[in-house]
Write a protein that holds these residues in place. Structure first.
Motif, mmCIF file in Angstrom:
data_model
loop_
_atom_site.group_PDB
_atom_site.id
_atom_site.type_symbol
_atom_site.label_atom_id
_atom_site.label_comp_id
_atom_site.label_asym_id
_atom_site.label_seq_id
_atom_site.Cartn_x
_atom_site.Cartn_y
_atom_site.Cartn_z
ATOM 1 N N THR A 50 29.517 -9.934 8.316
ATOM 2 C CA THR A 50 28.103 -10.066 8.666
ATOM 3 C C THR A 50 27.265 -10.353 7.426
ATOM 4 O OG1 THR A 50 28.495 -8.407 10.395
ATOM 5 C CG2 THR A 50 26.208 -8.992 9.933
ATOM 6 N N GLU A 51 26.525 -11.449 7.461
ATOM 7 C CA GLU A 51 25.674 -11.847 6.344
ATOM 8 C C GLU A 51 24.264 -11.287 6.518
ATOM 9 O OE1 GLU A 51 27.655 -16.215 5.406
ATOM 10 O OE2 GLU A 51 26.124 -16.048 6.971
ATOM 11 N N ALA A 52 23.629 -10.956 5.398
ATOM 12 C CA ALA A 52 22.274 -10.378 5.388
ATOM 13 C C ALA A 52 22.206 -9.138 6.284
ATOM 14 C CB ALA A 52 21.226 -11.409 5.804
ATOM 15 N N TYR A 53 23.275 -8.341 6.208
ATOM 16 C CA TYR A 53 23.314 -7.074 6.946
ATOM 17 C C TYR A 53 22.611 -5.999 6.130
ATOM 18 C CZ TYR A 53 25.154 -2.581 8.537
ATOM 19 O OH TYR A 53 25.266 -1.285 8.966
ATOM 20 N N ALA A 54 21.896 -5.127 6.801
ATOM 21 C CA ALA A 54 21.295 -3.980 6.120
ATOM 22 C C ALA A 54 21.072 -2.851 7.110
ATOM 23 C CB ALA A 54 19.968 -4.365 5.463
ATOM 24 N N ALA A 55 21.275 -1.643 6.650
ATOM 25 C CA ALA A 55 20.878 -0.424 7.362
ATOM 26 C C ALA A 55 20.653 0.603 6.264
ATOM 27 C CB ALA A 55 21.953 0.032 8.342
ATOM 28 N N LEU A 56 19.477 0.522 5.652
ATOM 29 C CA LEU A 56 19.220 1.282 4.433
ATOM 30 C C LEU A 56 17.755 1.688 4.375
ATOM 31 C CD1 LEU A 56 20.723 2.141 1.816
ATOM 32 C CD2 LEU A 56 19.908 0.018 0.778
ATOM 33 N N GLY A 57 17.513 2.972 4.123
ATOM 34 C CA GLY A 57 16.139 3.450 4.068
ATOM 35 C C GLY A 57 15.908 4.412 2.924
ATOM 36 N N GLY A 58 14.699 4.397 2.410
ATOM 37 C CA GLY A 58 14.303 5.302 1.342
ATOM 38 C C GLY A 58 13.000 4.816 0.744
ATOM 39 N N GLY A 59 12.299 5.688 0.055
ATOM 40 C CA GLY A 59 11.034 5.276 -0.550
ATOM 41 C C GLY A 59 10.060 4.795 0.506
ATOM 42 N N GLY A 60 9.615 3.552 0.360
ATOM 43 C CA GLY A 60 8.636 3.020 1.304
ATOM 44 C C GLY A 60 9.181 1.995 2.267
ATOM 45 N N LEU A 61 10.530 1.846 2.329
ATOM 46 C CA LEU A 61 11.104 0.804 3.182
ATOM 47 C C LEU A 61 12.383 1.263 3.868
ATOM 48 C CD1 LEU A 61 11.405 -2.187 4.166
ATOM 49 C CD2 LEU A 61 12.569 -2.655 1.987
ATOM 50 N N SER A 72 0.843 -1.193 0.000
ATOM 51 C CA SER A 72 0.000 0.000 0.000
ATOM 52 C C SER A 72 0.876 1.240 0.000
ATOM 53 C CB SER A 72 -0.903 0.019 1.241
ATOM 54 O OG SER A 72 -1.531 1.278 1.385
ATOM 55 N N ASN A 73 0.456 2.255 -0.728
ATOM 56 C CA ASN A 73 1.180 3.525 -0.710
ATOM 57 C C ASN A 73 0.928 4.300 0.580
ATOM 58 O OD1 ASN A 73 2.389 3.226 -3.253
ATOM 59 N ND2 ASN A 73 0.557 3.996 -4.300
ATOM 60 N N GLU A 74 0.044 3.784 1.425
ATOM 61 C CA GLU A 74 -0.234 4.430 2.708
ATOM 62 C C GLU A 74 0.654 3.878 3.824
ATOM 63 O OE1 GLU A 74 -4.456 3.861 3.228
ATOM 64 O OE2 GLU A 74 -4.906 5.736 2.157
ATOM 65 N N ARG A 75 1.536 2.939 3.472
ATOM 66 C CA ARG A 75 2.430 2.339 4.466
ATOM 67 C C ARG A 75 3.892 2.662 4.164
ATOM 68 N NH1 ARG A 75 -1.183 -2.378 4.076
ATOM 69 N NH2 ARG A 75 -2.149 -2.737 6.117
ATOM 70 N N LYS A 76 4.645 2.945 5.224
ATOM 71 C CA LYS A 76 6.099 2.914 5.189
ATOM 72 C C LYS A 76 6.488 1.672 5.989
ATOM 73 C CE LYS A 76 6.844 7.121 3.356
ATOM 74 N NZ LYS A 76 7.488 7.336 2.040
ATOM 75 N N PHE A 77 7.252 0.782 5.384
ATOM 76 C CA PHE A 77 7.622 -0.454 6.066
ATOM 77 C C PHE A 77 8.926 -0.285 6.841
ATOM 78 C CE2 PHE A 77 4.947 -1.983 2.555
ATOM 79 C CZ PHE A 77 4.056 -2.783 3.261
ATOM 80 N N LEU A 78 8.908 -0.778 8.076
ATOM 81 C CA LEU A 78 10.089 -0.794 8.933
ATOM 82 C C LEU A 78 10.469 -2.262 9.091
ATOM 83 C CD1 LEU A 78 11.994 0.897 10.712
ATOM 84 C CD2 LEU A 78 10.345 0.672 12.568
ATOM 85 N N GLY A 79 11.394 -2.727 8.236
ATOM 86 C CA GLY A 79 11.658 -4.154 8.128
ATOM 87 C C GLY A 79 12.939 -4.604 8.814
ATOM 88 N N PHE A 80 12.874 -5.776 9.441
ATOM 89 C CA PHE A 80 14.025 -6.384 10.112
ATOM 90 C C PHE A 80 14.204 -7.806 9.582
ATOM 91 C CE2 PHE A 80 12.624 -3.001 12.805
ATOM 92 C CZ PHE A 80 13.758 -2.509 13.424
ATOM 93 N N ILE A 81 15.424 -8.133 9.163
ATOM 94 C CA ILE A 81 15.717 -9.430 8.543
ATOM 95 C C ILE A 81 16.137 -10.433 9.614
ATOM 96 C CG2 ILE A 81 17.072 -10.596 6.766
ATOM 97 C CD1 ILE A 81 17.780 -7.709 5.728
ATOM 98 N N SER A 82 15.406 -11.518 9.748
ATOM 99 C CA SER A 82 15.672 -12.468 10.839
ATOM 100 C C SER A 82 16.999 -13.205 10.689
ATOM 101 C CB SER A 82 14.536 -13.493 10.934
ATOM 102 O OG SER A 82 14.588 -14.419 9.858
ATOM 103 N N CYS A 83 17.463 -13.402 9.444
ATOM 104 C CA CYS A 83 18.601 -14.309 9.221
ATOM 105 C C CYS A 83 19.963 -13.618 9.206
ATOM 106 C CB CYS A 83 18.405 -15.095 7.930
ATOM 107 S SG CYS A 83 18.408 -14.082 6.427
ATOM 108 N N THR A 84 20.040 -12.367 9.627
ATOM 109 C CA THR A 84 21.339 -11.692 9.712
ATOM 110 C C THR A 84 22.271 -12.507 10.606
ATOM 111 O OG1 THR A 84 20.150 -9.595 9.584
ATOM 112 C CG2 THR A 84 22.475 -9.503 10.209
ATOM 113 N N ARG A 85 23.524 -12.649 10.183
ATOM 114 C CA ARG A 85 24.445 -13.499 10.958
ATOM 115 C C ARG A 85 25.868 -12.958 10.900
ATOM 116 N NH1 ARG A 85 24.687 -19.701 9.238
ATOM 117 N NH2 ARG A 85 25.700 -18.801 7.388
ATOM 118 N N PHE A 86 26.417 -12.681 12.074
ATOM 119 C CA PHE A 86 27.838 -12.346 12.178
ATOM 120 C C PHE A 86 28.600 -13.665 12.190
ATOM 121 C CE2 PHE A 86 31.693 -11.323 14.698
ATOM 122 C CZ PHE A 86 32.213 -10.322 13.893
#
Length: 269
Positions: free
Chosen positions: A141-152, A109-123
């Motif tokens: 670190t695998e499946a690392y992310a700290a990135l935002g923009g648009g709707g996520l 939905s364009n009415e949502r901004k998603f705040l997502g967390f990846i369960s499988c991140t692994r150091f």
């Protein structure tokens, strides 16, 4: 308004949903969602307080469960992306994949901004004894992310074990001076080396990246600069705070550190 931020815990195909943590920590899906929900509420509250300080009143974003009470405070989202593939992808690729997948799902939905967390991140762990810089730590670190923009706004969960699962735990977690076991777990503490530092830096990073989804650019200080490392200073005062947060934060505008830590600006002056 129906505009809202939707916290989601993203579980890749083939992953059990348990985030990386020491053995004595409850790293279940349910506990992950509790921690994410508390973090989202902290950021929601801070947004209101900082906008109030700026003279525009206590205004903030709505969270998903406040708009639709049938929804959980943090929604479990099961991705079709295989866990092994996810762990080989860069954060930009993960952001693109999950962003598309979320928008094509029932939640899209364009009415949502998603705040997502990846369960499988692994150091992956390391035997290196010398201190590592942030880029070196991320490389382990695998499946690392700290990135935002648009709707996520998308994040890894390598430090989620340092987050509180309830309001009562917020201050004790910020004050936790226990050293990070940096050979086994990710040290994302802004070079403080403590569990409290990891909570502060990663929570601040979430606030920072969520700010990008609201079209906020980088600033010379504050939450949209590197001030997000010191988000704990909003909550802590006195000797305990100074002992916990020994850093070289540049207080450019001469305002009290507490203000400069999370002042919100649209762009650099």
């Amino acid at each position: 308004t129906n505009l809202r931020v939707c916290p989601v815990y993203i579980i890749c195909q083939g992953h059990d949903g348990c985030f990386q943590s020491p053995a004595d920590i409850d790293n279940s899906i349910e506990n992950a969602c509790k921690r994410i929900a508390v973090g989202a509420k902290i950021i929601q509250s801070l947004t209101a307080e900082k906008l109030f300080e700026s003279g525009v009143g206590r205004k903030t974003f709505q969270l998903e469960h406040e708009v639709n009470q049938k929804k959980q405070e943090c929604i479990v989202f099961r991705s079709n992306l295989n866990v092994n593939k996810a762990r080989k992808m860069r954060q930009g690729e993960l952001w693109t994949h999950f962003g598309r997948e979320l928008m094509l799902s029932d939640l899209g939905s364009n009415e949502r901004k998603f705040l997502g967390f990846i369960s499988c991140t692994r150091f992956k762990g390391t035997d290196i004894d010398k201190p590592m810089n942030h880029d070196e730590i991320v490389s382990f670190t695998e499946a690392y992310a700290a990135l935002g923009g648009g709707g996520l706004a998308l994040f890894g969960t390598a430090c989620l074990y340092t987050w509180p699962g309830s309001v009562e735990e917020i201050i004790p977690k910020f004050l936790d001076c226990t050293p990070v076991n940096s050979k086994r777990f990710m040290d994302d503490s802004g070079y403080r080396g403590t569990l409290g530092g990891c909570f502060a830096t990663t929570l601040g990073s979430v606030f920072h990246e969520l700010g990008h989804t609201f079209d906020l650019g980088h600033t010379k200080d504050g939450i949209m600069g590197r001030g997000f490392d010191n988000i704990d200073r909003v909550f802590l005062v006195g000797d305990k705070r100074s002992a916990l947060a020994k850093d070289n934060m540049n207080n450019y505008n001469g305002k009290p550190v507490q203000h400069s830590t999370v002042s919100l600006q649209r762009n650099i002056n």
